[in-house]
Every structure is written in C-alpha cells, then in structure tokens.
Write a protein that holds these residues in place. Structure first.
Motif, PDB file in Angstrom:
ATOM      1  N   SER A 178       7.367  -4.130  -0.155  1.00  0.00           N
ATOM      2  CA  SER A 178       7.992  -2.890  -1.040  1.00  0.00           C
ATOM      3  C   SER A 178       9.359  -3.258  -1.663  1.00  0.00           C
ATOM      4  CB  SER A 178       8.388  -1.919   0.041  1.00  0.00           C
ATOM      5  OG  SER A 178       8.690  -0.853  -0.228  1.00  0.00           O
ATOM      6  N   ARG A 179       9.520  -4.426  -2.336  1.00  0.00           N
ATOM      7  CA  ARG A 179      10.606  -4.799  -3.074  1.00  0.00           C
ATOM      8  C   ARG A 179      11.910  -4.740  -2.269  1.00  0.00           C
ATOM      9  NH1 ARG A 179      10.392  -2.333  -9.132  1.00  0.00           N
ATOM     10  NH2 ARG A 179       9.540  -0.324  -8.041  1.00  0.00           N
ATOM     11  N   GLY A 181       3.010  -4.281  -0.562  1.00  0.00           N
ATOM     12  CA  GLY A 181       3.478  -3.075  -0.007  1.00  0.00           C
ATOM     13  C   GLY A 181       3.907  -2.242  -0.963  1.00  0.00           C
ATOM     14  N   GLY A 182       4.705  -1.276  -0.542  1.00  0.00           N
ATOM     15  CA  GLY A 182       5.316  -0.273  -1.551  1.00  0.00           C
ATOM     16  C   GLY A 182       4.318   0.639  -2.589  1.00  0.00           C
ATOM     17  N   ALA A 183       4.459   0.492  -3.772  1.00  0.00           N
ATOM     18  CA  ALA A 183       3.767   1.291  -4.600  1.00  0.00           C
ATOM     19  C   ALA A 183       2.243   0.424  -4.979  1.00  0.00           C
ATOM     20  CB  ALA A 183       4.236   1.692  -6.025  1.00  0.00           C
ATOM     21  N   ARG A 184       2.189  -0.403  -4.431  1.00  0.00           N
ATOM     22  CA  ARG A 184       0.727  -1.324  -4.845  1.00  0.00           C
ATOM     23  C   ARG A 184      -0.213  -0.596  -3.990  1.00  0.00           C
ATOM     24  NH1 ARG A 184       1.621  -6.105  -7.196  1.00  0.00           N
ATOM     25  NH2 ARG A 184       0.012  -7.207  -5.874  1.00  0.00           N
ATOM     26  N   PRO A 216      -3.823  -0.843  -1.486  1.00  0.00           N
ATOM     27  CA  PRO A 216      -4.399  -1.929  -0.435  1.00  0.00           C
ATOM     28  C   PRO A 216      -5.239  -2.969  -1.244  1.00  0.00           C
ATOM     29  CG  PRO A 216      -4.708   0.493   0.316  1.00  0.00           C
ATOM     30  CD  PRO A 216      -4.084   0.544  -1.184  1.00  0.00           C
TER      31      PRO A 216
END
Ligand SMILES: Nc1nc2c(ncn2[C@@H]2O[C@H](COP(=O)(O)OP(=O)(O)OP(=O)(O)O)[C@@H](O)[C@H]2O)c(=O)[nH]1
Ligand SMILES: [Mg+2]
Lengths: 489, 507
Positions: free
Chosen positions: B374-375, B398-401, B403
């Motif tokens: 998540s950066r 994670g974050g905006a990526r 699954p």
C-alpha cells in the motif's frame, strides 16, 4: 441490541432514520456511535477488531425513537469483496443486488466475516439506511481506502463521510479532496471532544442525507436539546438538595455525667466531615446518573490528594480554588448577616428593622473577610439534657455542626459546578476515569460569581442554615436555590 | 451470621430496603475499582444464567443482593428484621391488651346497671369508623389535598399522631449503625425524599392498621366470651335528651348493612323498652335481644374494615418499597455495572511465531525482495534509506491494486527468491499506523506458500510516511502488528521496525 423486540409505543419507528457507521478498523466508529447514541455500553478499545458484530443502538427519549445508530466491525478484506462484486456486476442500476448476493454466498466464509456483518444492515430491504463512513483525519490518506468507498457506492445508500481526528497531526485537507469524490457530504466530527452543540449540528446534518429525513432529524435535535435543559435542571435540584442537607447537618452524642467531652468532640467532628463527604459523593453520583454516566469510574482520592475533583472537600487547596475571594466574601457575609439581622428584627418588632439588618450586615461582612481561604471550623457545643432524660442518663448532649462558615457553601457549590461541567461535557465515547488536569491559572475562575449572584446565594444559604433539617421551610428554599444554581450551570 | 437469602422480587420488604441502603452505604466508601471488579464478575455470572436470568431491574437487583457478599450489611438487615418484627409484635400485643381492656370496661355488668349500648356503639362503631376515615385522609397523596386549604396541615398532624409511629419508638432501641441505615433508607436527600416518604407513610399506616385490627379482634373476642359465659343485660341511656324514636333511627342506620336479613335489627318496641336511667332500677328482661346487634356492629364497623385496610396498607407498602428500592441512590450504578460483563476485547495471541533463535543470523540477506504494501515506502530510494540494504526494484502490493495483481506479484517474488539462493529473504514494508488486517494476513500466508519454508520474511512497519514525515508515535501501533502476525505461527517471520531490524552489514 440486534434482536431487540420492537417497542409498540413508538409510532415514529418507521420514520426514524437509521444510520450505519462503517469504516476501517480502529478509526473511532464505535466512539461515534457511543457519543451520538449517548450510550456508554458501546465497546470501545484502542486495539483494532474490538467490534465484531453489527449492533443497533436506538436513541430513545421517553420511549420515542429518534434515530438508530448501527455500530459495525471494520472492513478487513475489502479488495477481495470488490473483486467478487465486479466479477458479478449486474449493471449500474442493480449493483446493490450484487452486494446482497455477496452476503448470501459468503455467510459462512471466515474470510469475509466482518464484511458480511457490516454490509448486512446496508442492504436490508425496505429499511431506509444512511451510511456514515468514518476515517481518521490524523493519519495520511491512502489508496487502500478506495475499495471500501467503492463498495459503499455499490450498496447504493445515501452516504456521508466523517473525519474523526484521533491523533494530533492534521491530514484533513487531502482526506477531504479524496472523500469529496465518493461522498456528497463530508464533515469533521470529533467523537471524543465534540461539544454538545456540535452533536446537534451533526444530527441536523444527517437530515440532508435523504428526502424526508430533515424533519425527523431536526425534531431529534430539538428533543435532545430540551432533554439537555431538563438534565441541567435536575442536576441543579440535586446540588441544591445536597447544599440544604449539608447546611443543616449536625451530629450529636449524649454523654453521661462523668464523661470527658474532649475525645468525643474530635470523633463527632470527623464523623460530621465524613457525612458531608458522603453527601457530596452521592450528589456527584446523582449528577452522573442524570447525564447517563451512571457507571462512571470516579477516582476517589485520599484526603491529601491535590487533584482538583478528587481532592478532599476539607483540604485548604479546595478552599483556595473554589472559595470566594475576599471582596465577594464580604458581600456574602453581609447579605447573610443582613438576613439574620432581619429575623431578629422581625421577632423584636418592625421598628428596629433597619438597625438589626445593618448590624447583621456589618458583623457578617467582617466574618466574611476573616474567613477568606480558611477551611471551615466545625462548631461544637454541648447542652444539658432536660427533664426525664437527664434523670435517666444524666450528663449532657454534645452537638456538632451545622457549619456556619460563610465560605463553606460556596466551596461546595464551586466543586459541584466544576464536576457538573466535566460530566455534562463528557461524551459517551470518552474512556477511563473521570479525572482532569488543571492549570494554576484557573484559580478564581473555577467558581465565577457576580456580586449580585453572591448576595442572592448567601441570603438563601443563611436562611437554610437556620432551618431544622426536617422543617417544612427547607423545600421551598431548596427550590429557589435550585433555580439560581440552574442558571449557573 | 449467615448471608441473607436473596429477596423475592415480588416480596420486597422494608428490611430489603434497609439491607440495600446499608450495602450501598458501604459501597460508597470503597474504591470504585473494587466495586467494578466485583460486579463485573457477577455480571458474567448473570450472563451465564441465560434464560434463567432475572428479567426486570427489581429482580436483577434482588439477585445481586443475594450474591454480592456484605456480611456487615446482612447483619444490619437481620437486626432490622428483628427490630421490625419486635415492633410489629409489640403493636399487636398492645392492641390486643387495649382492645380486651376497653371491651371489659364497656361491657362491664354487675347486675346493677345494664351494659350501655350507646357507649358500645360510641367506642366500637363511631370511634372506629372515624379513625379509619382519618387514616384514609392521611393516606391520600398530598397533591390531591392542595386545593383544600388547611387540609394539608391536618394531614401532617394525622401522620404524626398515628399509633403506627409507636414503632419508631421501638426503633430508638436499635443500635447506632442500624438507626443510621434506617435513616439513610428513609433518607432526606433531595429527589429520593418523595419516594421514601411514601414508604415511611405506608409503613406507619400499616402498623396503625395492625394495631387497630388487634384492638378490634380482642374486643370482639372478649365480647363473645362475655356473652357466652356470663349474663349480660343491655339497655341504653344517654345524658342527651333523645327520644327513643331518634335512637331507633340510629340503630336502624347502624344495622343497615345487614337489615335485609331481618336478623339483629332492634325494633322500635325493643328500643323503647330497654331505655334506662342512671341510678334507677331497671328490668333486665331483654337480655338476649341486643347482643347480636352489638356484635355485628363491632364486626362490620370495626374488625372487617380494619382487616381490609390492613391488607390494603400492606400491599401499598410493598409497592412503595419496590419503587423506593430502585430509587435508592447508587442502584443505577449497580445495575449499570451488571449490564457490562467485562470489556469484550479480543485477546488474540496464538503460540509460536518468530523467536530470536530461529531467525537466521544472516537476516534477509543483502539483497532481499522488498515488497511495498500500500505504498508504505513509495520509492526504491526511500526503501533503501530506511532498510540500509540494496533495493533494485520495489515490488508494489496491496493498496489500490487488485487481488489478481497481488497474486501475479507473489509468483514473481517466488521466482526471484529461488534465483537468489538460500541466503536471501523477503521484506514487507507496511504502514505502522494502519492496523494489520485480514487481507494482510492472507497475503503473508500466500507469500509463505510462494517462497517456501525457511525463507526469512521480515515485516517492517514504518513509522514515517513516504515523504519521511513521522506519523506513528504510539508504541501500541507496533505491538498491534506483532500481536496479530504472531497468530500466523510462522517461525521464519519476524515483525520489527527498521531501527530494531537487520544491521546494515552489507557494503
Ligand atoms: N483522542 C481521540 N481518540 C479517539 C477518538 N475516536 C476514537 N478514539 C480512540 O480510538 C480507539 C478506537 O476507537 P473505536 O471507537 O473502538 O474504533 P472502532 O472503529 O469502533 O474500532 P473497531 O471496532 O476495532 O473497528 C479508542 O481507543 C478510542 O478511544 C477521537 O476522536 N479522539
Ligand atoms: Mg468498534
């Protein structure tokens, strides 16, 4: 309570808004619910995962349901939920059905336990639910929140974002920019520190969420405001009652003929002090119960404690902090003295009225000057027993109290005012014991009274001080006193 | 002294009220933490009762009184119970003695003068009815009398003058602590005054009725005994100049309740014949004709209404006591504590997890695969700076990526670690201020599968954001990560901040 049977009394049940509070774990969802539902039983803790079930907290006033808040567990697996829903997208007009279908299919999946719990209240059929999305404005925005916000959009309910700042850093700006893209209304609200008028403002704000909610929410705010005033009056009555009890309190003991009074005197005085402290504690508890903080853990300090609230009633510290300053003491003494002098006049004859009142005022004023900053002495006197009783036991009666010190009721009132302020300003989200730090510069500001107020109060105190505790005159005086105190709270 | 049994909620008595007041009095002097601990334990017990748990507040309070031990308060209550029953017995005895004595006086017959029916009616009908009326007046709520001037004062006097107050004389003999308990139960404090006032009033009235009932019972019994075992002659006489016609109207009025039966209703002729004058000889012809009338009058105007009033006062006292029980200062705090069986916090610590012994001495090596969750670090340069190791590429997860993207990344990491040989590990950079979530745990499980056993994984919660500004200052944040990841039970996984982590040993 999730399965609470519906109360047939509330006609308003069908129109009362329901708001589900959702968001990331540990961002103050439960705190917001506790504060807005004025319910101290909401589970709040510093660790994430405190709330594990969706719980309804109805806000009722005298049986009328004003609104319901739903506390929910935090999102734990939002990206996978969104992924599933995207793969099963039935089209923009029916996306809420995708949410419902997700719940249906994942009821027993441990990976989505929280999501099933928290999304359930959002898609209940024919129950209009609003969504409050809570974020922490003291930490930076991050794109990991996007999946949650997108899911909420799919649920198709009216939504508002609340920025609740838990820490001291401020990232509100970036948060607003991000939230504005997903929510039509974005507001800041501090669950722990927001004062009461901010609660009402927010409640009225909920009215904008949905057509038909403005009326009920405005009504809710009005009801709560009225209730607030009522609570203040009730507290004032409790404080006035305590003052009346304190001002008329005595302790006595019958001594037999040969008894030495000195050791008993000490014991009686400390007993009286104990009773006074107990009266204060009881009043505090009453005020706390009035504001729905019945289970509050109060720190009862020891006698030496310097703590503002828990410090002993008879510590010099308390008297300096809460007592009147010299100028006001003279006023108070004079007014009380004049009242006493007036009574002498009344019994001697109206002709001497002015003289008696004047002498009373001068003497009283002098006493007031003298008693500044001094802790009350407890007068103790003894009286020979009369008649049959004397024949039976002989000896005399040792009587302790009531306390005549001009400053005493003001110290008590000051402490009660201060305590009331803390309790009334305490949101139900606040954790821990009732205890505050204070600033030396507060001295003198803690019990501010105008000269006029000082005079009126001390007149009432003086009158009360002359009553027998069970006399008929006490109640009307208590009522008058309560009116005065209500204006000061 | 054995602990008191819990009061039945439907049978709350004055004793329970005193016991409760004494208990709360003690509670007030104890530190609140102690009370919370005690009542939390009880709350848990209560919750465990489930369906058997008492439902309403009174019942829960009664249950609590049975469970929260307070020997001293129970002793006080036992003493009060003793004192109160002593007071009751005393009043009954007094009533019986007085009733019998008055009856013996009124029905005294030595063959000279007949028993005067006028006196009997006066004492056992009119006096009884009158005092009963006054008792009813005293029982009326003060508010309903406010409109009638002067009545309030009358009521006040009545309440003070009631014989039930004798019981408070008995109370004088109670020990000091008891009197205090009683005083605080019948306390003076503000809002509670009204509720306790009703209790006091009904207690006094019930005692009065008890007394009066005993009085009438004894009088009636004595009368019956006299009629059965002695010869009584009746007549009527009064110093007032009353025509026998008027007196007949009076007896007719008195016998109205049972006149329909035709029994025990004195006729005009009987009234006329049985008049006598003091000091003059009389003719005791009508021995038997009067007594049924007198007896019925005593029962109907004395014993019966007193019995009803006694039951009524008893029920009213019960009601007032139950209400006062919940209004006792401190009760709502108890109920509140009973509602909260401990904080429902999740203590989630499984055994296992990384220990220093299992952690490879080489750490994650000098070229670990670094995943940016998540950066958290944002750039390879920043990751290099915080970790002090060479970071060629920062692997985003994670974050905006989605699954899917994460799954693809894991495959890549697996390959990379396999290529690097056994000296290399994986670092996962996370934000310390965001709590570890289920999805992070799932990711770490998948990561373990991708890289295989024994490959060291270092989860590194960063306290600063991507620009290097410090965000997390709370040590609790790191503990949250440590606690939750320990539930994975992965011996080759460790959680540490960069400060405490791998030494920057590589060149
Ligand atoms: N100072 C401060 N602390 C807050 C505020 N709101 C919440 N907290 C604290 O943050 C912690 C988490 O609050 P909760 O209300 O339990 O958060 P939650 O979102 O319900 O958490 P979960 O149920 O675990 O998902 C608690 O320790 C609160 O006391 C706030 O406005 N100010
Ligand atoms: Mg919560």
């Amino acid at each position: 309570m999730p399965d609470e049977p519906r109360d047939p009394r509330d006609r308003a049940d069908d129109t009362a808004p329901t708001l589900a509070v959702v968001g990331h774990p540990n961002k103050g969802k439960s705190s917001i619910v506790a504060t807005l539902a004025a319910d101290g039983s909401v589970a709040i803790a510093p660790r994430p995962g405190t709330t594990i079930r969706a719980d309804r907290f109805p806000m009722r006033v005298e049986g009328e349901l004003l609104y319901t808040l739903v506390d929910t567990p935090g999102f734990e697996n939002a990206r996978r939920v969104l992924d599933w829903m995207r793969r099963n997208d039935p089209g923009v007009d029916r996306r809420h059905e995708a949410v419902r279908a997700f719940i249906q299919q994942h009821r027993d999946d441990p990976a989505f336990r929280n999501e099933v719990e928290l999304l359930g209240p959002l898609v209940e059929r024919d129950a209009p639910v609003g969504v409050l999305y809570v974020v922490d404005g003291s930490i930076p925005y991050s794109d990991e929140y996007e999946a949650e916000m997108e899911i909420l959009r799919w649920a198709g309910r009216p939504r508002m974002a609340l920025i609740n700042k838990i820490g001291s850093a401020d990232y509100t700006g970036p948060w607003r920019t991000a939230l504005d893209q997903y929510f039509s209304i974005v507001r800041s609200f501090n669950a722990v520190a927001a004062p009461f008028d901010k609660h009402l403002e927010l409640l009225r704000g909920f009215g904008e969420l949905r057509e038909g909610w403005a009326g009920p929410m405005r009504h809710a705010a009005e009801v709560l405001e009225t209730q607030r005033r009522e609570k203040r009056r009730t507290s004032a009555r409790q404080i006035a009652g305590m003052l009346a009890d304190m001002l008329t309190l005595t302790e006595s003991k019958t001594l037999s003929q040969g008894d030495d009074a000195a050791p008993h005197k000490e014991a009686l005085q400390s007993k009286l002090r104990g009773r006074l402290r107990q009266l204060e504690r009881r009043c505090r508890q009453g005020v706390e119960e009035t504001y729905g903080h019945g289970g509050l853990e109060r720190e009862e300090g020891d006698v030496e404690s310097q703590e503002l609230l828990t410090g002993d009633l008879f510590s010099e510290h308390a008297w300096v902090l809460f007592g009147l300053r010299k100028k006001h003491l003279v006023l108070a003494g004079a007014a009380g003295g004049a009242a006493t002098g007036g009574v002498i006049d009344a019994s001697v004859g109206a002709a001497s009225f002015m003289a008696g009142a004047l002498v009373g005022a001068v003497v009283g004023g002098g006493l007031g000057w003298y008693s500044a900053g001094r802790v009350a002495k407890i007068p103790t006197r003894s009286r020979w027993l009369k008649g049959a009783l004397r024949g039976a036991v002989g000896g005399k009666k040792l009587i302790c109290g009531p306390i005549r010190n001009v400053n005493f009721p003001f110290v008590v009132l000051g402490r009660a005012r201060y305590h009331h302020g803390l309790v009334a300003g305490r949101n139900h989200a606040v954790q821990g014991v009732l205890k505050v730090a204070y600033d030396e510069s507060d001295t003198g500001k803690l019990n501010p009274l105008s000269g006029e107020e000082t005079r009126t109060l001390s007149r009432l105190f003086a009158k009360l001080g002359r009553c027998r505790p069970d006399s008929e005159q006490v109640q009307p005086l208590v009522d008058q006193l309560a009116d005065r105190i209500a204006a000061l709270l | 002294m054995v602990g008191m049994p819990a009061p039945r909620p439907s049978r709350v008595t004055l004793v329970d009220l005193v016991a409760l007041a004494a208990r709360l009095n003690h509670d007030e002097q104890r530190p609140s933490g102690e009370l919370v601990a005690r009542d939390r334990a009880l709350a848990a017990e209560l919750a465990a009762l489930k369906a058997d748990a008492p439902v309403d507040d009174t019942a829960r309070l009664a249950w609590w009184m049975g469970r929260a031990e307070d020997v001293q308060a129970d002793e006080s209550a036992d003493q009060v119970r003793g004192a109160l029953s002593l007071a009751g017995v005393g009043l009954v005895a007094l009533g019986l003695v007085l009733g019998a004595g008055v009856a013996l006086g009124v029905f005294y017959y030595d063959g000279q003068q007949p028993v005067n029916v006028v006196a009997a009616l006066g004492v056992f009908v009119f006096l009884q009815a009158g005092t009963l009326l006054l008792a009813c007046l005293a029982a009326l709520p003060a508010r309903s009398l406010a409109q009638v001037p002067g009545l309030g004062a009358v009521q006040d006097v009545l309440r003070r003058a009631s014989p039930g107050r004798l019981a408070f004389v008995f109370a004088r003999f109670m020990p000091q602590e008891l009197r205090e308990a009683l005083a605080s139960a019948v306390g003076r404090s503000g809002a509670h005054r009204r509720v306790y006032g009703r209790v006091q009033l009904w207690a006094v009235l019930r005692w009065s009725q008890l007394f009066a009932f005993a009085f009438n019972l004894a009088a009636a019994a004595v009368f019956v005994a006299l009629v059965l075992f002695t010869d009584l002659a009746f007549g009527w006489s009064t110093t007032l100049s009353i025509e026998h016609g008027a007196f007949h109207r009076l007896t007719s009025a008195v016998s109205l309740p049972w006149s329909a039966t035709g029994y025990a209703v004195p006729g005009l002729e009987l009234v006329e014949r049985s008049r006598y004058y003091r000091g003059q000889p009389f003719d005791p012809v009508e021995r038997g004709a009067w007594w049924p009338f007198v007896l019925l009058a005593m029962l109907v105007y004395g014993l019966l209404p007193r019995g009803v009033a006694l039951v009524w006062a008893h029920l009213a006292l019960g009601r007032a006591t139950r209400r006062a029980l919940l209004a006792t200062p401190g009760v709502s705090a108890v109920l509140h504590r009973l509602d909260r069986p401990g904080a429902s916090t999740v203590e989630s610590v499984g055994e296992g997890g990384a220990t220093a012994g299992q952690w490879p001495a080489s750490g994650v090596g000098d070229r670990p695969a670094v995943i940016d969750w998540s950066r958290a670090a944002g750039s390879a340069g920043r990751a290099r700076a915080v970790l002090g190791v060479e970071v060629d590429t920062l692997l985003p997860a994670g974050g905006a990526r989605t699954p899917g993207e994460d799954a693809a990344l894991l495959e890549q990491v697996g390959r990379q670690v396999a290529d690097a040989g056994n000296a290399s590990g994986v670092v996962l950079l996370v934000k310390r201020w965001e709590p570890p979530m289920l999805e992070t745990l799932e990711f770490l499980k998948a990561l373990r599968l991708a890289v295989g056993e024994r490959v060291p994984i270092w989860v590194c919660p960063l306290a600063e954001d991507a620009e290097g500004r410090r965000v997390s200052d709370d040590p609790e944040h790191l503990s949250q990560w440590v606690r939750r990841l320990r539930t994975l039970g992965d011996p080759w996984l460790r959680v540490d901040g960069p400060e405490e982590g791998v030494e920057p040993d590589a060149g």
